[in-house]
Design a protein around this motif. Structure first.
Motif, PDB file in Angstrom:
ATOM      1  N   ALA A 202       0.823  -1.213   0.000  1.00 43.13           N
ATOM      2  CA  ALA A 202       0.000   0.000   0.000  1.00 43.13           C
ATOM      3  C   ALA A 202       0.854   1.259   0.000  1.00 43.13           C
ATOM      4  CB  ALA A 202      -0.929  -0.007   1.205  1.00 43.13           C
ATOM      5  N   VAL A 203       1.952   1.247   0.742  1.00 46.70           N
ATOM      6  CA  VAL A 203       2.851   2.417   0.769  1.00 46.70           C
ATOM      7  C   VAL A 203       3.416   2.668  -0.629  1.00 46.70           C
ATOM      8  CG1 VAL A 203       5.090   3.249   1.617  1.00 46.70           C
ATOM      9  CG2 VAL A 203       3.443   2.253   3.203  1.00 46.70           C
ATOM     10  N   TYR A 204       3.857   1.611  -1.273  1.00 47.67           N
ATOM     11  CA  TYR A 204       4.430   1.786  -2.612  1.00 47.67           C
ATOM     12  C   TYR A 204       3.365   2.101  -3.656  1.00 47.67           C
ATOM     13  CZ  TYR A 204       8.847   0.438  -0.682  1.00 47.67           C
ATOM     14  OH  TYR A 204       9.989   0.418   0.071  1.00 47.67           O
ATOM     15  N   ALA A 205       2.175   1.563  -3.508  1.00 47.97           N
ATOM     16  CA  ALA A 205       1.079   1.889  -4.423  1.00 47.97           C
ATOM     17  C   ALA A 205       0.674   3.351  -4.275  1.00 47.97           C
ATOM     18  CB  ALA A 205      -0.113   0.972  -4.165  1.00 47.97           C
ATOM     19  N   ALA A 206       0.642   3.843  -3.039  1.00 47.45           N
ATOM     20  CA  ALA A 206       0.315   5.255  -2.818  1.00 47.45           C
ATOM     21  C   ALA A 206       1.384   6.162  -3.428  1.00 47.45           C
ATOM     22  CB  ALA A 206       0.173   5.533  -1.326  1.00 47.45           C
ATOM     23  N   SER A 207       2.643   5.778  -3.304  1.00 47.45           N
ATOM     24  CA  SER A 207       3.725   6.557  -3.919  1.00 47.45           C
ATOM     25  C   SER A 207       3.581   6.579  -5.433  1.00 47.45           C
ATOM     26  CB  SER A 207       5.081   5.975  -3.540  1.00 47.45           C
ATOM     27  OG  SER A 207       5.275   6.032  -2.158  1.00 47.45           O
ATOM     28  N   ALA A 208       3.243   5.439  -6.010  1.00 52.28           N
ATOM     29  CA  ALA A 208       3.039   5.375  -7.457  1.00 52.28           C
ATOM     30  C   ALA A 208       1.849   6.232  -7.884  1.00 52.28           C
ATOM     31  CB  ALA A 208       2.828   3.930  -7.890  1.00 52.28           C
ATOM     32  N   ALA A 209       0.775   6.209  -7.095  1.00 50.32           N
ATOM     33  CA  ALA A 209      -0.403   7.020  -7.414  1.00 50.32           C
ATOM     34  C   ALA A 209      -0.076   8.514  -7.373  1.00 50.32           C
ATOM     35  CB  ALA A 209      -1.539   6.697  -6.452  1.00 50.32           C
ATOM     36  N   LEU A 210       0.721   8.930  -6.397  1.00 50.96           N
ATOM     37  CA  LEU A 210       1.144  10.334  -6.343  1.00 50.96           C
ATOM     38  C   LEU A 210       1.985  10.710  -7.558  1.00 50.96           C
ATOM     39  CD1 LEU A 210       2.030  10.734  -2.563  1.00 50.96           C
ATOM     40  CD2 LEU A 210       0.195  11.871  -3.813  1.00 50.96           C
ATOM     41  N   GLY A 211       2.849   9.802  -7.976  1.00 46.73           N
ATOM     42  CA  GLY A 211       3.657  10.053  -9.166  1.00 46.73           C
ATOM     43  C   GLY A 211       2.814  10.167 -10.427  1.00 46.73           C
ATOM     44  N   ILE A 212       1.812   9.321 -10.537  1.00 44.09           N
ATOM     45  CA  ILE A 212       0.907   9.386 -11.692  1.00 44.09           C
ATOM     46  C   ILE A 212       0.145  10.702 -11.687  1.00 44.09           C
ATOM     47  CG2 ILE A 212      -1.188   8.387 -12.686  1.00 44.09           C
ATOM     48  CD1 ILE A 212      -0.047   5.638 -11.754  1.00 44.09           C
ATOM     49  N   ALA A 213      -0.358  11.105 -10.522  1.00 46.98           N
ATOM     50  CA  ALA A 213      -1.091  12.369 -10.418  1.00 46.98           C
ATOM     51  C   ALA A 213      -0.197  13.548 -10.802  1.00 46.98           C
ATOM     52  CB  ALA A 213      -1.629  12.544  -9.003  1.00 46.98           C
ATOM     53  N   ALA A 214       1.048  13.538 -10.353  1.00 45.87           N
ATOM     54  CA  ALA A 214       1.973  14.612 -10.692  1.00 45.87           C
ATOM     55  C   ALA A 214       2.253  14.641 -12.192  1.00 45.87           C
ATOM     56  CB  ALA A 214       3.277  14.454  -9.911  1.00 45.87           C
ATOM     57  N   THR A 215       2.353  13.476 -12.794  1.00 48.42           N
ATOM     58  CA  THR A 215       2.593  13.404 -14.235  1.00 48.42           C
ATOM     59  C   THR A 215       1.420  13.975 -15.018  1.00 48.42           C
ATOM     60  OG1 THR A 215       3.969  11.455 -13.951  1.00 48.42           O
ATOM     61  CG2 THR A 215       3.099  11.840 -16.148  1.00 48.42           C
ATOM     62  N   LEU A 216       0.215  13.689 -14.564  1.00 47.52           N
ATOM     63  CA  LEU A 216      -0.966  14.207 -15.254  1.00 47.52           C
ATOM     64  C   LEU A 216      -1.078  15.728 -15.141  1.00 47.52           C
ATOM     65  CD1 LEU A 216      -3.541  11.444 -14.290  1.00 47.52           C
ATOM     66  CD2 LEU A 216      -2.420  11.799 -16.501  1.00 47.52           C
ATOM     67  N   LEU A 217      -0.400  16.323 -14.178  1.00 45.59           N
ATOM     68  CA  LEU A 217      -0.438  17.770 -14.000  1.00 45.59           C
ATOM     69  C   LEU A 217       0.661  18.505 -14.769  1.00 45.59           C
ATOM     70  CD1 LEU A 217      -1.214  17.903 -10.179  1.00 45.59           C
ATOM     71  CD2 LEU A 217      -2.787  18.333 -12.079  1.00 45.59           C
ATOM     72  N   LEU A 218       1.467  17.768 -15.538  1.00 42.01           N
ATOM     73  CA  LEU A 218       2.504  18.432 -16.327  1.00 42.01           C
ATOM     74  C   LEU A 218       1.844  19.397 -17.303  1.00 42.01           C
ATOM     75  CD1 LEU A 218       4.951  15.475 -16.975  1.00 42.01           C
ATOM     76  CD2 LEU A 218       5.340  17.467 -15.529  1.00 42.01           C
ATOM     77  N   PRO A 219       2.524  20.517 -17.643  1.00 41.02           N
ATOM     78  CA  PRO A 219       1.861  21.613 -18.336  1.00 41.02           C
ATOM     79  C   PRO A 219       1.263  21.296 -19.709  1.00 41.02           C
ATOM     80  CG  PRO A 219       4.163  22.156 -17.905  1.00 41.02           C
ATOM     81  CD  PRO A 219       3.897  20.829 -17.312  1.00 41.02           C
ATOM     82  N   TYR A 220       1.980  20.644 -20.583  1.00 43.42           N
ATOM     83  CA  TYR A 220       1.445  20.434 -21.926  1.00 43.42           C
ATOM     84  C   TYR A 220       2.277  19.429 -22.704  1.00 43.42           C
ATOM     85  CZ  TYR A 220       5.003  24.004 -22.827  1.00 43.42           C
ATOM     86  OH  TYR A 220       6.163  24.714 -22.862  1.00 43.42           O
ATOM     87  N   GLU A 221       1.709  19.007 -23.821  1.00 45.73           N
ATOM     88  CA  GLU A 221       2.403  18.088 -24.729  1.00 45.73           C
ATOM     89  C   GLU A 221       3.468  18.869 -25.488  1.00 45.73           C
ATOM     90  OE1 GLU A 221       3.853  15.135 -26.624  1.00 45.73           O
ATOM     91  OE2 GLU A 221       2.191  14.740 -25.281  1.00 45.73           O
ATOM     92  N   THR A 222       4.627  18.268 -25.703  1.00 45.31           N
ATOM     93  CA  THR A 222       5.738  18.969 -26.344  1.00 45.31           C
ATOM     94  C   THR A 222       5.979  18.555 -27.787  1.00 45.31           C
ATOM     95  OG1 THR A 222       7.311  17.332 -25.543  1.00 45.31           O
ATOM     96  CG2 THR A 222       6.906  19.241 -24.130  1.00 45.31           C
ATOM     97  N   ALA A 223       5.202  17.647 -28.298  1.00 48.92           N
ATOM     98  CA  ALA A 223       5.422  17.168 -29.670  1.00 48.92           C
ATOM     99  C   ALA A 223       5.249  18.324 -30.663  1.00 48.92           C
ATOM    100  CB  ALA A 223       4.457  16.048 -30.014  1.00 48.92           C
ATOM    101  N   GLY A 224       6.252  18.510 -31.509  1.00 47.52           N
ATOM    102  CA  GLY A 224       6.188  19.526 -32.569  1.00 47.52           C
ATOM    103  C   GLY A 224       6.474  20.938 -32.102  1.00 47.52           C
ATOM    104  N   ARG A 225       6.852  21.153 -30.881  1.00 49.28           N
ATOM    105  CA  ARG A 225       7.143  22.488 -30.382  1.00 49.28           C
ATOM    106  C   ARG A 225       8.650  22.721 -30.304  1.00 49.28           C
ATOM    107  NH1 ARG A 225       2.940  24.282 -25.782  1.00 49.28           N
ATOM    108  NH2 ARG A 225       1.064  23.563 -26.835  1.00 49.28           N
ATOM    109  N   ALA A 226       9.028  23.994 -30.373  1.00 48.20           N
ATOM    110  CA  ALA A 226      10.443  24.346 -30.246  1.00 48.20           C
ATOM    111  C   ALA A 226      10.869  24.244 -28.780  1.00 48.20           C
ATOM    112  CB  ALA A 226      10.667  25.770 -30.760  1.00 48.20           C
ATOM    113  N   MET A 227      12.133  23.966 -28.563  1.00 43.91           N
ATOM    114  CA  MET A 227      12.657  23.890 -27.201  1.00 43.91           C
ATOM    115  C   MET A 227      12.765  25.282 -26.599  1.00 43.91           C
ATOM    116  SD  MET A 227      15.579  20.957 -27.537  1.00 43.91           S
ATOM    117  CE  MET A 227      16.200  21.274 -25.932  1.00 43.91           C
ATOM    118  N   VAL A 228      12.539  25.392 -25.298  1.00 45.93           N
ATOM    119  CA  VAL A 228      12.651  26.646 -24.576  1.00 45.93           C
ATOM    120  C   VAL A 228      14.116  26.899 -24.245  1.00 45.93           C
ATOM    121  CG1 VAL A 228      11.992  27.863 -22.467  1.00 45.93           C
ATOM    122  CG2 VAL A 228      10.366  26.360 -23.595  1.00 45.93           C
ATOM    123  N   ARG A 229      14.566  28.116 -24.397  1.00 44.79           N
ATOM    124  CA  ARG A 229      15.966  28.438 -24.091  1.00 44.79           C
ATOM    125  C   ARG A 229      16.058  29.296 -22.860  1.00 44.79           C
ATOM    126  NH1 ARG A 229      18.945  25.558 -27.401  1.00 44.79           N
ATOM    127  NH2 ARG A 229      18.104  25.424 -29.455  1.00 44.79           N
TER     128      ARG A 229
END
Length: 96
Positions: free
Chosen positions: A69-96
């Protein structure tokens, strides 16, 4: 056997996440934020690597379910954080 396989898969998942972090962050964040973020993530990753064996050894004696359960909760937090990433980067220029 199942425990050993689960540990191996978990370790592979952790390595994959750090690889994804290395690929994703240069495309999204400017250098000063990326350096701070990567340093912070690396530090917490190392703290996790140090404390995980201690937590696992203590919890496994009391309950395998609590340990999972401890490791599953850690994985769930990681998944939630990943879903909150700002946007898809495919086809965009890199930020400098």
């Amino acid at each position: 056997m199942l425990l050993t396989a689960s540990l191996g898969l978990g370790r592979a998942a952790i390595a994959s996440v750090f690889l994804g972090l290395t690929i994703y962050t240069p495309e999204v964040y400017p250098t000063h934020l990326r350096a701070t973020g990567n340093g912070t993530c690396g530090a917490f990753g190392r703290i996790g690597a140090i404390t995980t064996p201690l937590i696992a050894q203590v919890l496994i004696h009391s309950s395998v379910r609590h340990t999972a359960a401890v490791y599953a909760a850690s994985a769930a937090l990681g998944i939630a954080a990943t879903l909150l990433l700002p946007y898809e980067t495919a086809g965009r220029a890199m930020v400098r």
